[in-house]
Design a protein around this motif. Structure first.
Motif, mmCIF file in Angstrom:
data_model
loop_
_atom_site.group_PDB
_atom_site.id
_atom_site.type_symbol
_atom_site.label_atom_id
_atom_site.label_comp_id
_atom_site.label_asym_id
_atom_site.label_seq_id
_atom_site.Cartn_x
_atom_site.Cartn_y
_atom_site.Cartn_z
ATOM 1 N N UNK A 31 0.813 -1.204 0.000
ATOM 2 C CA UNK A 31 0.000 0.000 0.000
ATOM 3 C C UNK A 31 0.853 1.263 0.000
ATOM 4 N N UNK A 32 1.992 1.195 0.602
ATOM 5 C CA UNK A 32 2.880 2.349 0.675
ATOM 6 C C UNK A 32 3.634 2.355 1.986
ATOM 7 N N UNK A 33 4.648 3.148 2.051
ATOM 8 C CA UNK A 33 5.462 3.272 3.255
ATOM 9 C C UNK A 33 4.772 4.184 4.266
ATOM 10 N N UNK A 34 5.159 4.061 5.526
ATOM 11 C CA UNK A 34 4.571 4.838 6.612
ATOM 12 C C UNK A 34 4.613 6.340 6.338
ATOM 13 N N UNK A 35 5.720 6.816 5.820
ATOM 14 C CA UNK A 35 5.855 8.260 5.558
ATOM 15 C C UNK A 35 4.732 8.788 4.664
ATOM 16 N N UNK A 36 4.233 7.941 3.787
ATOM 17 C CA UNK A 36 3.147 8.352 2.887
ATOM 18 C C UNK A 36 1.841 8.616 3.632
ATOM 19 N N UNK A 40 -1.928 11.385 7.811
ATOM 20 C CA UNK A 40 -3.264 10.814 7.949
ATOM 21 C C UNK A 40 -3.425 10.149 9.312
ATOM 22 N N UNK A 41 -2.442 9.353 9.716
ATOM 23 C CA UNK A 41 -2.503 8.696 11.022
ATOM 24 C C UNK A 41 -2.556 9.723 12.153
ATOM 25 N N UNK A 42 -1.765 10.758 12.046
ATOM 26 C CA UNK A 42 -1.753 11.814 13.064
ATOM 27 C C UNK A 42 -3.122 12.473 13.158
ATOM 28 N N UNK A 54 -2.585 3.970 21.890
ATOM 29 C CA UNK A 54 -3.798 3.228 21.559
ATOM 30 C C UNK A 54 -3.432 2.006 20.724
ATOM 31 N N UNK A 55 -3.858 0.804 21.149
ATOM 32 C CA UNK A 55 -3.549 -0.398 20.370
ATOM 33 C C UNK A 55 -4.239 -0.365 19.001
ATOM 34 N N UNK A 56 -3.537 -0.843 18.007
ATOM 35 C CA UNK A 56 -4.077 -0.917 16.653
ATOM 36 C C UNK A 56 -3.800 -2.319 16.118
ATOM 37 N N UNK A 67 3.595 -1.801 10.449
ATOM 38 C CA UNK A 67 3.340 -1.928 11.894
ATOM 39 C C UNK A 67 4.534 -1.463 12.703
ATOM 40 N N UNK A 68 5.697 -1.901 12.319
ATOM 41 C CA UNK A 68 6.929 -1.518 13.031
ATOM 42 C C UNK A 68 7.153 -0.007 12.935
ATOM 43 N N UNK A 69 6.952 0.549 11.754
ATOM 44 C CA UNK A 69 7.167 1.984 11.559
ATOM 45 C C UNK A 69 6.146 2.816 12.341
ATOM 46 N N UNK A 70 4.913 2.325 12.437
ATOM 47 C CA UNK A 70 3.905 3.049 13.203
ATOM 48 C C UNK A 70 4.262 3.062 14.686
ATOM 49 N N UNK A 71 4.788 1.943 15.169
ATOM 50 C CA UNK A 71 5.164 1.836 16.571
ATOM 51 C C UNK A 71 6.263 2.838 16.882
#
Length: 71
Positions: A31-36, A40-42, A54-56, A67-71
């Motif tokens: 889908x894309x890298x975390x930076x992309x 949106x997540x913020x 918050x658990x996801x 998942x690792x990058x979000x953590x």
């Protein structure tokens, strides 16, 4: 990175395809890298009064690094 798409869609149902793919592939972010998606997540966290603790649950993440990058 080598082509990860099989010649025949039926190969997706074969354990050998996945064993070979995960043996040779460190990660794959279809889908894309975390930076992309970082902004949106913020925004989602802020708009919903959620904290970074918050658990996801990420269903079907495979070997994605998201998942690792979000953590």
């Amino acid at each position: 990175m080598e082509n990860t798409i099989p010649d025949d869609n039926h190969d997706y149902a074969k354990m050998d395809y996945w064993d070979s793919r995960f043996k040779n592939e460190e990660s794959y972010d279809w889908l894309g890298k975390y930076k992309s998606y970082q902004d949106l997540f913020t925004n989602i966290l802020e708009d919903n009064n959620l904290s970074k603790d918050t658990p996801i649950l990420i269903i079907g993440c495979g070997n994605s690094s998201l998942s690792y990058d979000m953590f």
